[in-house]
Motif scaffolding. Structure first.
Motif, PDB file in Angstrom:
ATOM      1  N   VAL A   3       0.844  -1.201   0.000  1.00 40.19           N
ATOM      2  CA  VAL A   3       0.000   0.000   0.000  1.00 40.19           C
ATOM      3  C   VAL A   3       0.876   1.247   0.000  1.00 40.19           C
ATOM      4  CG1 VAL A   3      -1.785   1.267   1.239  1.00 40.19           C
ATOM      5  CG2 VAL A   3      -1.795  -1.227   1.293  1.00 40.19           C
ATOM      6  N   LEU A   4       0.589   2.157  -0.917  1.00 35.04           N
ATOM      7  CA  LEU A   4       1.264   3.451  -0.950  1.00 35.04           C
ATOM      8  C   LEU A   4       0.334   4.472  -1.597  1.00 35.04           C
ATOM      9  CD1 LEU A   4       3.855   5.181  -0.550  1.00 35.04           C
ATOM     10  CD2 LEU A   4       4.493   4.542  -2.887  1.00 35.04           C
ATOM     11  N   ASN A   5      -0.026   5.504  -0.849  1.00 36.02           N
ATOM     12  CA  ASN A   5      -0.865   6.584  -1.367  1.00 36.02           C
ATOM     13  C   ASN A   5      -2.126   6.055  -2.058  1.00 36.02           C
ATOM     14  OD1 ASN A   5       0.683   8.816  -0.502  1.00 36.02           O
ATOM     15  ND2 ASN A   5       2.110   8.528  -2.196  1.00 36.02           N
ATOM     16  N   GLU A   6      -2.906   5.265  -1.326  1.00 33.82           N
ATOM     17  CA  GLU A   6      -4.113   4.670  -1.894  1.00 33.82           C
ATOM     18  C   GLU A   6      -5.344   4.979  -1.039  1.00 33.82           C
ATOM     19  OE1 GLU A   6      -4.352   3.517  -4.699  1.00 33.82           O
ATOM     20  OE2 GLU A   6      -2.501   2.532  -5.331  1.00 33.82           O
ATOM     21  N   ARG A   7      -5.377   6.150  -0.444  1.00 36.83           N
ATOM     22  CA  ARG A   7      -6.485   6.493   0.448  1.00 36.83           C
ATOM     23  C   ARG A   7      -7.838   6.419  -0.269  1.00 36.83           C
ATOM     24  NH1 ARG A   7      -9.138  11.295   2.124  1.00 36.83           N
ATOM     25  NH2 ARG A   7      -9.883  11.175   4.285  1.00 36.83           N
ATOM     26  N   ALA A   8      -7.858   6.783  -1.546  1.00 36.00           N
ATOM     27  CA  ALA A   8      -9.119   6.790  -2.275  1.00 36.00           C
ATOM     28  C   ALA A   8      -9.640   5.398  -2.575  1.00 36.00           C
ATOM     29  CB  ALA A   8      -8.961   7.567  -3.586  1.00 36.00           C
ATOM     30  N   TYR A   9      -8.777   4.389  -2.517  1.00 36.74           N
ATOM     31  CA  TYR A   9      -9.165   3.043  -2.927  1.00 36.74           C
ATOM     32  C   TYR A   9      -9.041   2.009  -1.815  1.00 36.74           C
ATOM     33  CZ  TYR A   9      -8.937   4.938  -7.660  1.00 36.74           C
ATOM     34  OH  TYR A   9      -9.152   5.687  -8.783  1.00 36.74           O
ATOM     35  N   LEU A  10      -8.271   2.306  -0.777  1.00 40.41           N
ATOM     36  CA  LEU A  10      -7.894   1.283   0.195  1.00 40.41           C
ATOM     37  C   LEU A  10      -9.086   0.649   0.898  1.00 40.41           C
ATOM     38  CD1 LEU A  10      -5.633  -0.220   1.645  1.00 40.41           C
ATOM     39  CD2 LEU A  10      -5.581   1.635   3.334  1.00 40.41           C
ATOM     40  N   GLU A  11     -10.031   1.461   1.363  1.00 42.49           N
ATOM     41  CA  GLU A  11     -11.132   0.909   2.144  1.00 42.49           C
ATOM     42  C   GLU A  11     -11.982  -0.048   1.309  1.00 42.49           C
ATOM     43  OE1 GLU A  11     -14.219   2.394   5.615  1.00 42.49           O
ATOM     44  OE2 GLU A  11     -13.159   3.859   4.373  1.00 42.49           O
ATOM     45  N   HIS A  12     -12.231   0.317   0.052  1.00 41.73           N
ATOM     46  CA  HIS A  12     -12.994  -0.553  -0.827  1.00 41.73           C
ATOM     47  C   HIS A  12     -12.238  -1.848  -1.090  1.00 41.73           C
ATOM     48  CE1 HIS A  12     -16.218   2.310  -2.060  1.00 41.73           C
ATOM     49  NE2 HIS A  12     -15.306   3.202  -1.709  1.00 41.73           N
ATOM     50  N   THR A  40      -1.830   5.741   5.580  1.00 42.28           N
ATOM     51  CA  THR A  40      -1.350   5.013   6.759  1.00 42.28           C
ATOM     52  C   THR A  40      -2.317   5.161   7.921  1.00 42.28           C
ATOM     53  OG1 THR A  40       0.965   5.254   6.067  1.00 42.28           O
ATOM     54  CG2 THR A  40       0.544   4.792   8.405  1.00 42.28           C
ATOM     55  N   GLU A  41      -2.801   6.375   8.150  1.00 41.97           N
ATOM     56  CA  GLU A  41      -3.749   6.613   9.240  1.00 41.97           C
ATOM     57  C   GLU A  41      -5.052   5.841   9.012  1.00 41.97           C
ATOM     58  OE1 GLU A  41      -0.695   9.636   9.082  1.00 41.97           O
ATOM     59  OE2 GLU A  41      -2.102   8.907   7.550  1.00 41.97           O
ATOM     60  N   LEU A  42      -5.498   5.794   7.753  1.00 38.85           N
ATOM     61  CA  LEU A  42      -6.696   5.035   7.428  1.00 38.85           C
ATOM     62  C   LEU A  42      -6.475   3.541   7.691  1.00 38.85           C
ATOM     63  CD1 LEU A  42      -9.516   4.651   6.221  1.00 38.85           C
ATOM     64  CD2 LEU A  42      -8.464   4.680   3.936  1.00 38.85           C
ATOM     65  N   ALA A  43      -5.323   3.020   7.275  1.00 38.06           N
ATOM     66  CA  ALA A  43      -5.011   1.610   7.498  1.00 38.06           C
ATOM     67  C   ALA A  43      -4.967   1.277   8.983  1.00 38.06           C
ATOM     68  CB  ALA A  43      -3.678   1.263   6.834  1.00 38.06           C
ATOM     69  N   GLN A  44      -4.385   2.164   9.768  1.00 35.50           N
ATOM     70  CA  GLN A  44      -4.323   1.934  11.214  1.00 35.50           C
ATOM     71  C   GLN A  44      -5.717   1.915  11.835  1.00 35.50           C
ATOM     72  OE1 GLN A  44      -1.723   5.193  12.153  1.00 35.50           O
ATOM     73  NE2 GLN A  44       0.149   3.969  11.976  1.00 35.50           N
ATOM     74  N   ARG A  45      -6.581   2.815  11.377  1.00 39.16           N
ATOM     75  CA  ARG A  45      -7.946   2.848  11.903  1.00 39.16           C
ATOM     76  C   ARG A  45      -8.700   1.577  11.539  1.00 39.16           C
ATOM     77  NH1 ARG A  45     -12.604   4.497   9.552  1.00 39.16           N
ATOM     78  NH2 ARG A  45     -11.554   5.634   7.871  1.00 39.16           N
ATOM     79  N   LEU A  46      -8.538   1.119  10.307  1.00 36.57           N
ATOM     80  CA  LEU A  46      -9.213  -0.098   9.873  1.00 36.57           C
ATOM     81  C   LEU A  46      -8.689  -1.321  10.622  1.00 36.57           C
ATOM     82  CD1 LEU A  46      -9.338   0.569   6.024  1.00 36.57           C
ATOM     83  CD2 LEU A  46     -11.237   0.738   7.644  1.00 36.57           C
ATOM     84  N   ALA A  47      -7.376  -1.331  10.905  1.00 42.41           N
ATOM     85  CA  ALA A  47      -6.787  -2.453  11.651  1.00 42.41           C
ATOM     86  C   ALA A  47      -7.319  -2.505  13.081  1.00 42.41           C
ATOM     87  CB  ALA A  47      -5.260  -2.342  11.649  1.00 42.41           C
TER      88      ALA A  47
END
Length: 341
Positions: A3-12, A40-47
């Motif tokens: 994952v790198l700079n994928e905030r727009a797509y990561l959650e989906h 990174t912050e989004l990934a941490q929240r999802l984790a």
């Protein structure tokens, strides 16, 4: 999942992974590069919200480095490579596990089905799904199941990865092709199953697309330097187009300056300009073909198709002549994505 700079797509992407229904324990290991868009912050929240999500660092930001870090941190006997720019179809993992067993394969992959939201992205997606755009690899739309040269993403037996070694971290793009080459050389089977489908979201702008294809072409050139004729003939079409364009420019200059004239000029013109004219007709034909979308999408197609071919070809020639060296996919760096609805 690197994952790198994928905030727009990561959650989906993560939702499509966690929704897979299989009868064995699962986990999702994210290899986090140094993103600057909040990924990174989004990934941490999802984790924090789902214990199946685990995080490892990928400070180098290179895909094979991140993949290896995630694989080493993983705990189970099957590795499912996924992409933060993609979404797995329902039943993907269960089908892949059955296909692994049914075919006694080491790696199984399916179709990369590109989709778009804007006219530009839809034009790119249509060309991704067309043999004209990316050269007709099986995972771009074949319906014939069977043994394959490589696999898109890939569902792999961990024991085979341990046997042949993980991804080659010196290869920044095309690392999956090289790994599958080693898998096949070790006597194992790579399998294509068209019933497996992954939705892929292409780059959202022309400059990012050009950067992506130049980097990919450079690393294919590097792979040609390393592995020669093991690379398929289709990889040489884009650099041939680049050389033809350069030859046409030189020919035009020589004709304008009077250096080239007479019968020789006519013969050279036929040999050089005629293939380019046919290529332009091909581009127009693809843009005007049925189901080519609206006017804006068709206009983008006339720019996107040669951009893909020429950017890839320029990168390829550089990779062959001097090696890919430290070429990276700059389209993934320094982005500021807007979250999708």
């Amino acid at each position: 999942m690197p994952v790198l700079n994928e905030r727009a797509y990561l959650e989906h992407a993560i939702e499509s992974v966690l929704a897979q229904d299989v009868d064995v324990p699962t986990e999702l290991v994210l290899a986090l590069g140094p993103s600057n868009d909040g990924t990174t912050e989004l990934a941490q929240r999802l984790a924090e919200q789902d214990e199946r999500i685990r995080l490892v660092d990928n400070p180098a930001a290179h895909i094979p480095v991140g993949l290896n870090a995630a694989i080493r941190a993983s705990r189970y006997s099957t590795i499912v490579r996924v992409d933060a720019h993609s979404e797995l179809s329902a039943g993907y993992a269960a089908r892949a596990l059955r296909t692994l067993e049914r075919t006694d394969s080491a790696n199984v992959g399916g179709v990369m089905h590109a989709e778009g939201r804007t006219p530009f992205q839809k034009a790119v997606a249509r060309l991704y799904n067309s043999p004209v755009g990316l050269g007709g690899g099986a995972y771009h739309g074949s319906s014939q199941e069977g043994e394959a040269e490589s696999a898109y993403l890939g569902v792999m037996r961990r024991e085979v990865l341990d046997e042949v070694g993980l991804f080659d971290e010196s290869i920044r793009r095309g690392e999956d092709w090289e790994l599958n080459l080693r898998i096949r050389q070790a006597g194992h089977r790579v399998w294509f199953d068209p019933e497996l489908s992954v939705t892929y979201w292409p780059r959202e702008s022309w400059i990012r697309l050009a950067r992506q294809f130049r980097a990919t072409g450079a690393w294919r050139g590097e792979l040609v330097r390393r592995f020669g004729r093991r690379n398929g003939i289709r990889y040489f079409a884009p650099p041939a187009l680049v050389l033809l364009v350069l030859l046409a420019l030189v020919t035009g200059i020589l004709q304008l300056t009077g250096v080239l004239g007479g019968a020789v000029s006519l013969i050279v013109s036929l040999l050089v300009y005629a293939p380019l004219a046919l290529y332009l007709l091909l581009v127009l034909g693809v843009a005007l073909a049925p189901r080519g979308g609206g006017v804006r999408q068709r206009l983008w197609t006339t720019l996107v198709l040669p951009t893909m071919h020429l950017s890839w070809g320029i990168g390829f020639l550089g990779g062959v002549l001097r090696g890919a060296r430290d070429t990276v996919d700059a389209s993934r760096l320094g982005t500021r994505n807007t979250p999708l609805p």
